[in-house]
Design a protein around this motif. Sequence first.
Motif, PDB file in Angstrom:
ATOM      1  N   LYS A 113       0.793  -1.238   0.000  1.00 39.28           N
ATOM      2  CA  LYS A 113       0.000   0.000   0.000  1.00 39.28           C
ATOM      3  C   LYS A 113       0.824   1.285   0.000  1.00 39.28           C
ATOM      4  CE  LYS A 113      -3.676   0.050   2.586  1.00 39.28           C
ATOM      5  NZ  LYS A 113      -4.561   0.158   3.774  1.00 39.28           N
ATOM      6  N   PRO A 114       1.703   1.508   0.989  1.00 37.73           N
ATOM      7  CA  PRO A 114       2.402   2.810   1.021  1.00 37.73           C
ATOM      8  C   PRO A 114       3.224   3.081  -0.244  1.00 37.73           C
ATOM      9  CG  PRO A 114       2.681   1.635   3.091  1.00 37.73           C
ATOM     10  CD  PRO A 114       2.085   0.661   2.130  1.00 37.73           C
ATOM     11  N   ILE A 115       3.972   2.051  -0.696  1.00 41.91           N
ATOM     12  CA  ILE A 115       4.814   2.257  -1.870  1.00 41.91           C
ATOM     13  C   ILE A 115       3.972   2.415  -3.131  1.00 41.91           C
ATOM     14  CG2 ILE A 115       5.152  -0.204  -2.386  1.00 41.91           C
ATOM     15  CD1 ILE A 115       7.789   2.602  -2.675  1.00 41.91           C
ATOM     16  N   THR A 116       2.831   1.722  -3.191  1.00 42.80           N
ATOM     17  CA  THR A 116       1.944   1.855  -4.353  1.00 42.80           C
ATOM     18  C   THR A 116       1.366   3.256  -4.430  1.00 42.80           C
ATOM     19  OG1 THR A 116       1.362  -0.492  -4.307  1.00 42.80           O
ATOM     20  CG2 THR A 116      -0.161   0.979  -5.453  1.00 42.80           C
ATOM     21  N   TYR A 117       0.864   3.756  -3.307  1.00 44.71           N
ATOM     22  CA  TYR A 117       0.354   5.126  -3.266  1.00 44.71           C
ATOM     23  C   TYR A 117       1.433   6.112  -3.700  1.00 44.71           C
ATOM     24  CZ  TYR A 117      -3.722   3.625  -0.455  1.00 44.71           C
ATOM     25  OH  TYR A 117      -4.879   3.040   0.004  1.00 44.71           O
ATOM     26  N   PHE A 118       2.616   5.974  -3.101  1.00 48.49           N
ATOM     27  CA  PHE A 118       3.683   6.948  -3.334  1.00 48.49           C
ATOM     28  C   PHE A 118       4.180   6.917  -4.775  1.00 48.49           C
ATOM     29  CE2 PHE A 118       8.267   7.973  -3.376  1.00 48.49           C
ATOM     30  CZ  PHE A 118       8.179   9.308  -3.014  1.00 48.49           C
ATOM     31  N   ILE A 119       4.379   5.723  -5.328  1.00 53.74           N
ATOM     32  CA  ILE A 119       4.895   5.615  -6.695  1.00 53.74           C
ATOM     33  C   ILE A 119       3.900   6.169  -7.702  1.00 53.74           C
ATOM     34  CG2 ILE A 119       5.513   3.987  -8.527  1.00 53.74           C
ATOM     35  CD1 ILE A 119       7.739   4.391  -6.546  1.00 53.74           C
ATOM     36  N   LEU A 120       2.620   5.813  -7.543  1.00 55.20           N
ATOM     37  CA  LEU A 120       1.626   6.297  -8.504  1.00 55.20           C
ATOM     38  C   LEU A 120       1.488   7.815  -8.419  1.00 55.20           C
ATOM     39  CD1 LEU A 120      -0.427   5.800 -10.672  1.00 55.20           C
ATOM     40  CD2 LEU A 120      -2.128   5.264  -8.927  1.00 55.20           C
ATOM     41  N   GLY A 121       1.425   8.360  -7.208  1.00 53.75           N
ATOM     42  CA  GLY A 121       1.339   9.807  -7.062  1.00 53.75           C
ATOM     43  C   GLY A 121       2.574  10.510  -7.593  1.00 53.75           C
ATOM     44  N   SER A 122       3.746   9.918  -7.350  1.00 50.41           N
ATOM     45  CA  SER A 122       4.997  10.491  -7.856  1.00 50.41           C
ATOM     46  C   SER A 122       5.021  10.489  -9.374  1.00 50.41           C
ATOM     47  CB  SER A 122       6.194   9.699  -7.323  1.00 50.41           C
ATOM     48  OG  SER A 122       6.290   9.789  -5.928  1.00 50.41           O
ATOM     49  N   ASN A 123       4.465   9.440  -9.970  1.00 47.79           N
ATOM     50  CA  ASN A 123       4.407   9.361 -11.423  1.00 47.79           C
ATOM     51  C   ASN A 123       3.711  10.586 -12.000  1.00 47.79           C
ATOM     52  OD1 ASN A 123       4.284   8.033 -14.150  1.00 47.79           O
ATOM     53  ND2 ASN A 123       2.098   8.046 -13.682  1.00 47.79           N
ATOM     54  N   PHE A 124       2.521  10.876 -11.507  1.00 44.05           N
ATOM     55  CA  PHE A 124       1.772  12.002 -12.059  1.00 44.05           C
ATOM     56  C   PHE A 124       2.395  13.339 -11.672  1.00 44.05           C
ATOM     57  CE2 PHE A 124      -1.779   8.789 -11.869  1.00 44.05           C
ATOM     58  CZ  PHE A 124      -1.847   8.619 -13.241  1.00 44.05           C
ATOM     59  N   LEU A 125       2.848  13.450 -10.436  1.00 38.63           N
ATOM     60  CA  LEU A 125       3.407  14.720  -9.980  1.00 38.63           C
ATOM     61  C   LEU A 125       4.685  15.070 -10.742  1.00 38.63           C
ATOM     62  CD1 LEU A 125       2.936  16.993  -7.987  1.00 38.63           C
ATOM     63  CD2 LEU A 125       4.219  15.706  -6.275  1.00 38.63           C
ATOM     64  N   LEU A 126       5.562  14.089 -10.945  1.00 40.87           N
ATOM     65  CA  LEU A 126       6.810  14.376 -11.640  1.00 40.87           C
ATOM     66  C   LEU A 126       6.607  14.566 -13.141  1.00 40.87           C
ATOM     67  CD1 LEU A 126       9.544  12.264  -9.848  1.00 40.87           C
ATOM     68  CD2 LEU A 126       8.878  14.638  -9.520  1.00 40.87           C
ATOM     69  N   ILE A 159      10.587   5.337 -15.722  1.00 39.79           N
ATOM     70  CA  ILE A 159      10.709   4.353 -14.648  1.00 39.79           C
ATOM     71  C   ILE A 159       9.490   4.406 -13.729  1.00 39.79           C
ATOM     72  CG2 ILE A 159      11.998   3.765 -12.547  1.00 39.79           C
ATOM     73  CD1 ILE A 159      14.545   4.613 -14.022  1.00 39.79           C
ATOM     74  N   LEU A 160       9.090   5.603 -13.330  1.00 39.17           N
ATOM     75  CA  LEU A 160       7.930   5.736 -12.445  1.00 39.17           C
ATOM     76  C   LEU A 160       6.647   5.286 -13.131  1.00 39.17           C
ATOM     77  CD1 LEU A 160       8.681   9.146 -10.694  1.00 39.17           C
ATOM     78  CD2 LEU A 160       8.505   6.919  -9.582  1.00 39.17           C
ATOM     79  N   PHE A 161       6.526   5.603 -14.411  1.00 46.42           N
ATOM     80  CA  PHE A 161       5.345   5.189 -15.165  1.00 46.42           C
ATOM     81  C   PHE A 161       5.234   3.669 -15.230  1.00 46.42           C
ATOM     82  CE2 PHE A 161       3.905   3.700 -19.375  1.00 46.42           C
ATOM     83  CZ  PHE A 161       2.553   4.003 -19.254  1.00 46.42           C
ATOM     84  N   MET A 162       6.300   3.008 -15.604  1.00 50.80           N
ATOM     85  CA  MET A 162       6.269   1.554 -15.730  1.00 50.80           C
ATOM     86  C   MET A 162       6.034   0.884 -14.380  1.00 50.80           C
ATOM     87  SD  MET A 162       9.338   0.942 -18.518  1.00 50.80           S
ATOM     88  CE  MET A 162       9.067  -0.833 -18.531  1.00 50.80           C
ATOM     89  N   THR A 163       6.653   1.420 -13.336  1.00 49.05           N
ATOM     90  CA  THR A 163       6.461   0.863 -12.001  1.00 49.05           C
ATOM     91  C   THR A 163       5.024   1.064 -11.531  1.00 49.05           C
ATOM     92  OG1 THR A 163       8.774   1.438 -11.489  1.00 49.05           O
ATOM     93  CG2 THR A 163       7.361   0.820  -9.640  1.00 49.05           C
ATOM     94  N   SER A 164       4.447   2.221 -11.840  1.00 46.13           N
ATOM     95  CA  SER A 164       3.059   2.508 -11.462  1.00 46.13           C
ATOM     96  C   SER A 164       2.090   1.528 -12.103  1.00 46.13           C
ATOM     97  CB  SER A 164       2.681   3.934 -11.863  1.00 46.13           C
ATOM     98  OG  SER A 164       3.477   4.883 -11.209  1.00 46.13           O
TER      99      SER A 164
END
Length: 290
Positions: A113-126, A159-164
């Motif tokens: 959960k925490p890493i999923t939330y953070f990675i997906l949000g980071s994807n869009f924010l960055l 990287i963030l997109f693919m991980t998300s």
Amino acid sequence: MNNIENIGKCIAIGLCLLFFLFFKENITFQWIVFAVVLLSIGIPHGAIDHLLPQGSNKKSSLGLFLFKYLGIMALYLISWYFFPKLSLAVFIIISAYHFGQTHFLDFDQIKFKPITYFILGSNFLLIILLSDFQSTYDILISIVDISILEPMSLTLIVILFMTSVGLTLIQRQKGSFKLALEICFLSLLLYFTPLILGFGIYFGFWHALPSMKAEYYALTKQLNSSQLKMFIKQLLPFSSISILGISLILYLSKEFLNEEQVILLFFVLVSLISAPHIFVMNNFIEHQKV
């Protein structure tokens, strides 16, 4: 309210099409969209934090709630004054988590959960920040020089997109594939959209509106009423205070700051009201999943 989220996203896509077809390079159009979205959805979605159920602490006096809320804002303001770089980093981190969390409102259980939330949000924010690098650089340069990120910005985005997408697909829940497709579409849309417009449509229609929908259902159930008028009435007091306060500060600051510094000040002010809101919404959202 059932279809309001989809309607909002269609409006956002329509605004982007209008920009690409008729208003490209028109900064006025971008600011008009940004201002309308912020005033109608963005700020109001955090204006009823004091009414939201908070797990075992469902009942709390308004005075105590405001004391804690304003206390967090005051501490964060002090942090911005003495440690601006750290405060900026904290704002980006907690905002990324908060944005990512909103995309999983309809999911019961989330793996990692925490890493999923953070990675997906980071994807869009960055994507929003780095795809229009020069605008972001001009705004942040008074706090930090981010030029070192420019050569690696596309790599970070990919990287963030693919991980998300991967983290979304491994959830294996109803709606996972649909969300993965939406991540692909939205990431592409935001990549080609300038900073102000991109942040406005994402913040308004993919974050604030779904959050407001969840708040609406929680409060109408809690208050034994499904009337939209009552919900709007609840939004007005603190929305008005926030809008008037931010507007006054920005108006007065124009005499001392250039355009980029005024924009940065605006986001600092938004961060001050966002910090306690993020904690309140986290408790609310996670309680709803129990």
